[in-house]
Design an enzyme around this catalytic site. Sequence first.
Site, PDB file in Angstrom:
ATOM      1  N   ARG A  58      33.615  24.741  38.437  1.00  0.00           N
ATOM      2  CA  ARG A  58      33.945  23.264  38.400  1.00  0.00           C
ATOM      3  C   ARG A  58      33.529  22.491  37.389  1.00  0.00           C
ATOM      4  O   ARG A  58      34.364  21.454  37.259  1.00  0.00           O
ATOM      5  CB  ARG A  58      33.083  23.172  40.296  1.00  0.00           C
ATOM      6  N   GLU A  95      20.209  29.361  43.120  1.00  0.00           N
ATOM      7  CA  GLU A  95      20.289  28.672  44.830  1.00  0.00           C
ATOM      8  C   GLU A  95      20.339  29.981  45.366  1.00  0.00           C
ATOM      9  O   GLU A  95      19.723  30.654  45.929  1.00  0.00           O
ATOM     10  CB  GLU A  95      20.719  27.677  44.716  1.00  0.00           C
TER      11      GLU A  95
HETATM   12  P1  AMP Z   1      21.533  25.774  40.174  1.00  0.00           P
HETATM   13  O1  AMP Z   1      21.208  26.694  38.905  1.00  0.00           O
HETATM   14  O2  AMP Z   1      19.944  25.447  41.146  1.00  0.00           O
HETATM   15  O3  AMP Z   1      20.969  24.015  39.305  1.00  0.00           O
HETATM   16  O4  AMP Z   1      22.933  25.463  41.080  1.00  0.00           O
HETATM   17  C1  AMP Z   1      23.947  25.002  40.857  1.00  0.00           C
HETATM   18  C2  AMP Z   1      24.592  25.842  40.838  1.00  0.00           C
HETATM   19  O5  AMP Z   1      25.356  26.257  41.111  1.00  0.00           O
HETATM   20  C3  AMP Z   1      26.239  24.543  40.480  1.00  0.00           C
HETATM   21  O6  AMP Z   1      26.784  25.347  39.314  1.00  0.00           O
HETATM   22  C4  AMP Z   1      26.623  24.618  41.807  1.00  0.00           C
HETATM   23  O7  AMP Z   1      28.265  24.755  41.542  1.00  0.00           O
HETATM   24  C5  AMP Z   1      25.974  25.572  42.204  1.00  0.00           C
HETATM   25  N1  AMP Z   1      25.330  24.950  44.337  1.00  0.00           N
HETATM   26  C6  AMP Z   1      24.048  25.256  43.466  1.00  0.00           C
HETATM   27  N2  AMP Z   1      23.387  24.916  44.893  1.00  0.00           N
HETATM   28  C7  AMP Z   1      24.903  24.686  45.459  1.00  0.00           C
HETATM   29  C8  AMP Z   1      25.068  24.038  47.276  1.00  0.00           C
HETATM   30  N3  AMP Z   1      24.060  23.748  47.620  1.00  0.00           N
HETATM   31  N4  AMP Z   1      26.379  23.308  47.139  1.00  0.00           N
HETATM   32  C9  AMP Z   1      27.326  23.485  46.091  1.00  0.00           C
HETATM   33  N5  AMP Z   1      27.288  24.473  44.789  1.00  0.00           N
HETATM   34  C10 AMP Z   1      25.833  24.588  44.621  1.00  0.00           C
END
Ligand code: AMP
Length: 175
Positions: A58, A95
Amino acid sequence: MDFTQFIRTIPDYPKPGIMFRDITTLIAHPEGLSAAIDALAGQFSGVNIDVVAGIEARGFIIGGAIAQALGTGFVPVRKRGKLPWKTHGEDYQLEYGIDRLEIHQDAIDPQARVLLIDDLIATGGTAIAAANLITRAGGIVVGAGFLVDLPDLGGVVKLTARKIPVHALCAYEGD
Ligand code: AMP
């Protein structure tokens, strides 16, 4: 503008307990998309930026549009095994899982000033891995931009601790 009005929330996707913030409904909306790109590009209009780096998948959509708005080129940070030339790679914690990001070793000019873009920041693991790759490729991360911040998960704090200015267009409490 309240960008949350364009973003769909899907409970328990991709696994129970995750509130998935679905930006496909934002980017499908002509005014929502252009307002989001204008607002995010505008946050960095006073910053000297040589190139935008976007994180698969995205982050490609948003990052490509931001690059065009700022008049820069675009560098993809991709998932494992997708880039055809020599790469640097970093493992990172999502996550909801573990993955690996890669960048072409020659993608960034030495000391180039790079704006990092993704759709959403949660724990910051993805963005930190991408920032590490940009640094290893010879660039300087001068900013990071996101459509959505989940502040309770602490990602923005991690980037700010690395002296990377961060802008997000909207935020959701909780995770
Ligand atoms: P993080 O590495 O934990 O900051 O997660 C960010 C990445 O995971 C991004 O590329 C987001 O597209 C995806 N992502 C993580 N959590 C979500 C969520 N609750 N909703 C949508 N995309 C998420």
